[in-house]
Design a protein around this motif. Structure first.
Motif, short mmCIF file in Angstrom:
data_model
loop_
_atom_site.label_atom_id
_atom_site.label_comp_id
_atom_site.label_asym_id
_atom_site.label_seq_id
_atom_site.Cartn_x
_atom_site.Cartn_y
_atom_site.Cartn_z
N UNK A 41 5.94 -38.67 2.35
CA UNK A 41 6.14 -39.48 4.05
C UNK A 41 5.93 -38.15 4.74
N UNK A 42 6.76 -37.08 4.59
CA UNK A 42 6.14 -36.64 6.06
C UNK A 42 5.35 -35.78 6.67
N UNK A 43 4.39 -35.66 5.64
CA UNK A 43 2.73 -36.06 6.48
C UNK A 43 2.46 -37.19 6.68
N UNK A 44 2.69 -38.05 6.39
CA UNK A 44 2.32 -39.25 7.17
C UNK A 44 3.04 -39.36 8.00
N UNK A 45 4.44 -38.77 8.34
CA UNK A 45 4.98 -39.36 9.52
C UNK A 45 4.27 -38.57 11.05
N UNK A 46 3.97 -37.16 10.20
CA UNK A 46 3.23 -36.16 11.36
C UNK A 46 2.33 -36.94 12.11
N UNK A 47 0.93 -37.12 10.58
CA UNK A 47 -0.22 -37.84 10.82
C UNK A 47 -0.05 -38.91 11.95
N UNK A 48 1.39 -39.83 11.41
CA UNK A 48 1.08 -40.76 12.77
C UNK A 48 1.92 -40.43 14.07
N UNK A 49 2.74 -39.54 14.01
CA UNK A 49 3.36 -39.36 15.65
C UNK A 49 1.95 -38.35 15.95
N UNK A 50 1.07 -38.06 15.87
CA UNK A 50 0.15 -37.79 16.35
C UNK A 50 -1.31 -38.19 17.01
N UNK A 51 -0.53 -40.07 16.29
CA UNK A 51 -2.18 -40.80 16.58
C UNK A 51 -1.35 -41.36 17.31
N UNK A 52 -0.27 -41.48 17.77
CA UNK A 52 1.19 -42.55 18.87
C UNK A 52 0.85 -43.62 17.55
N UNK A 53 1.17 -43.66 16.43
CA UNK A 53 1.18 -44.96 15.67
C UNK A 53 2.62 -44.71 15.11
N UNK A 54 3.60 -46.56 15.38
CA UNK A 54 4.69 -46.66 15.16
C UNK A 54 4.93 -45.66 12.91
N UNK A 55 6.51 -45.25 13.15
CA UNK A 55 6.87 -45.21 11.70
C UNK A 55 8.15 -45.30 11.72
N UNK A 56 8.19 -47.11 11.09
CA UNK A 56 9.14 -47.40 10.53
C UNK A 56 9.43 -47.11 9.05
N UNK A 57 10.58 -47.44 9.28
CA UNK A 57 11.21 -46.30 7.73
C UNK A 57 13.06 -47.97 7.05
N UNK A 58 12.41 -48.50 6.26
CA UNK A 58 13.44 -49.62 5.73
C UNK A 58 14.67 -48.95 4.35
N UNK A 59 15.67 -48.83 4.93
CA UNK A 59 17.12 -48.31 4.60
C UNK A 59 18.52 -49.33 3.97
N UNK A 60 18.64 -49.70 2.94
CA UNK A 60 20.04 -50.31 2.89
C UNK A 60 20.83 -48.97 3.22
N UNK A 61 21.95 -49.85 3.80
CA UNK A 61 23.22 -48.61 4.47
C UNK A 61 23.79 -47.99 2.87
N UNK A 62 23.24 -48.60 1.78
CA UNK A 62 24.27 -47.64 0.85
C UNK A 62 23.72 -46.31 1.13
N UNK A 63 22.02 -45.90 1.40
CA UNK A 63 21.74 -45.42 1.40
C UNK A 63 21.81 -44.15 2.19
N UNK A 64 23.01 -44.67 3.06
CA UNK A 64 23.44 -43.40 4.53
C UNK A 64 24.07 -42.47 3.98
N UNK A 65 23.47 -41.34 3.99
CA UNK A 65 23.43 -40.33 3.29
C UNK A 65 24.53 -38.80 4.38
#
Length: 337
Positions: free
Chosen positions: A218-242
């Motif tokens: 996931x991290x390397x995908x986010x790095x590539x998306x940032x470099x390409x100016x592509x939005x990176x969205x994450x989906x997370x249920x609130x019980x996964x806030x840690x």
């Protein structure tokens, strides 16, 4: 240990947790919350101090026995905080425990609807004819993509997500639903990035910094998306806030000295350092079928990685669409009572 405070000496929290996971709709944090709820019900603790100690001991057992305890720890942390902050206005401690059990089960039932809520929120950010890149397999991502398919035209690229290959499961389910889908080599993410409108991934946990812990890659995908100016969205249920604040990959609770460690030196055949001179054995390798990693090699790799908050565009949760900074603020209020 927690078993010291159980009415039923046969109660085993790990066995209970595993039995709960048979329900495919239950994520690991919810299974952990329900296992701790049952511990409360079976405990003969007579004071809040004893009960919280039993819960912490039970949570420790679950964490130590799980190969990837990140999201499990988030669920345990949430439930123990709830117990600690719950108003103590019952007539007796026994009645208080009964109410805690009732509220714990009620929360778990309600939390099963969170994926639906997230899908509805994320749907507003998915335009018609969107091309989406996703990674590995996530139930909340699947819920969102299937919901989007009901109302809009979408196409999906999904990474294979080695070594477990969970992206193939995503591919199978999306294809069966009639969604145009193509598998992408993990090493070809950069190649495909310019074709996509945005990246959509699930989560193991969202941490205090607003960063993301998710399936490795996931991290390397986010790095590539940032470099390409592509939005990176994450989906997370609130019980996964840690409440965790990793600064690097090596601060994750899943990290250990064996991950990506160099093997012990061993005798081997001399290497050919001149690439222009091929031996007959090397020529044979050019025509051999693709090789796969051994189980021992796979075991030396991480299951999850950490994505910094500056690489994440938005986090879609059941509490709304949040910036990484918004996640931090929500976490503070979540555990403040």
């Amino acid at each position: 240990m927690a078993d010291d405070l159980n009415k039923d000496p046969k109660f085993d929290i790990w066995t209970t947790y595993q039995a709960l996971l048979v329900n495919k709709e239950l994520s690991t944090p919810l299974a952990a919350i329900l296992a701790l709820t049952e511990l409360v019900e079976r405990s003969d603790a007579g004071t809040m101090f004893e009960l919280v100690k039993a819960l912490n001991d039970g949570a420790r057992v679950l964490s130590q026995r799980s190969p990837n305890p990140v999201s499990l720890n988030a669920g345990c942390e949430l439930f123990i905080a709830f117990v600690t902050l719950f108003p103590h206005d019952s007539d007796s401690f026994s009645n208080l425990k009964t109410e805690l059990v009732k509220q714990g089960r009620k929360y778990a039932t309600e939390a099963l609807t969170y994926r639906e809520k997230i899908a509805e929120i994320a749907l507003g950010f998915i335009k018609d004819d969107s091309i989406i890149l996703t990674h590995s397999y996530s139930r909340v991502v699947m819920k969102t993509l299937l919901r989007a398919h009901e109302r809009k035209r979408i196409s999906v690229y999904v990474t294979e997500a080695r070594p477990r290959g969970l992206g193939l499961r995503t591919f199978d389910e999306l294809t069966a639903a009639g969604i145009p889908c193509t598998i992408v080599l993990d090493s070809a993410v950069s190649y495909v990035m310019d074709k996509v409108d945005f990246v959509l991934v699930g989560s193991e946990a969202v941490v205090e910094s607003g960063g993301l812990i998710n399936a490795v890659g996931s991290n390397q995908i986010a790095i590539i998306a940032k470099a390409a100016n592509i939005p990176f969205y994450a989906l997370a249920e609130s019980y996964k806030f840690h409440r965790l604040f990793p600064l690097s990959q090596y601060d994750l609770p899943t990290h250990n000295p064996n991950i990506l460690a160099f093997p012990l030196p061993s005798s081997s055949a001399p290497q050919n350092n001149n690439p222009s001179i091929r031996t007959s054995d090397e020529n044979k390798l050019m025509h051999e079928p693709p090789r796969t990693m051994t189980h021992e090699q796979i075991a030396c790799h991480p299951d999850v990685d950490y994505t910094r908050p500056d690489l994440i565009t938005l986090v879609f949760s059941d509490v709304g669409s949040l910036t990484p900074e918004g996640v931090s603020q929500y976490l503070v209020g979540m555990f403040a009572g």
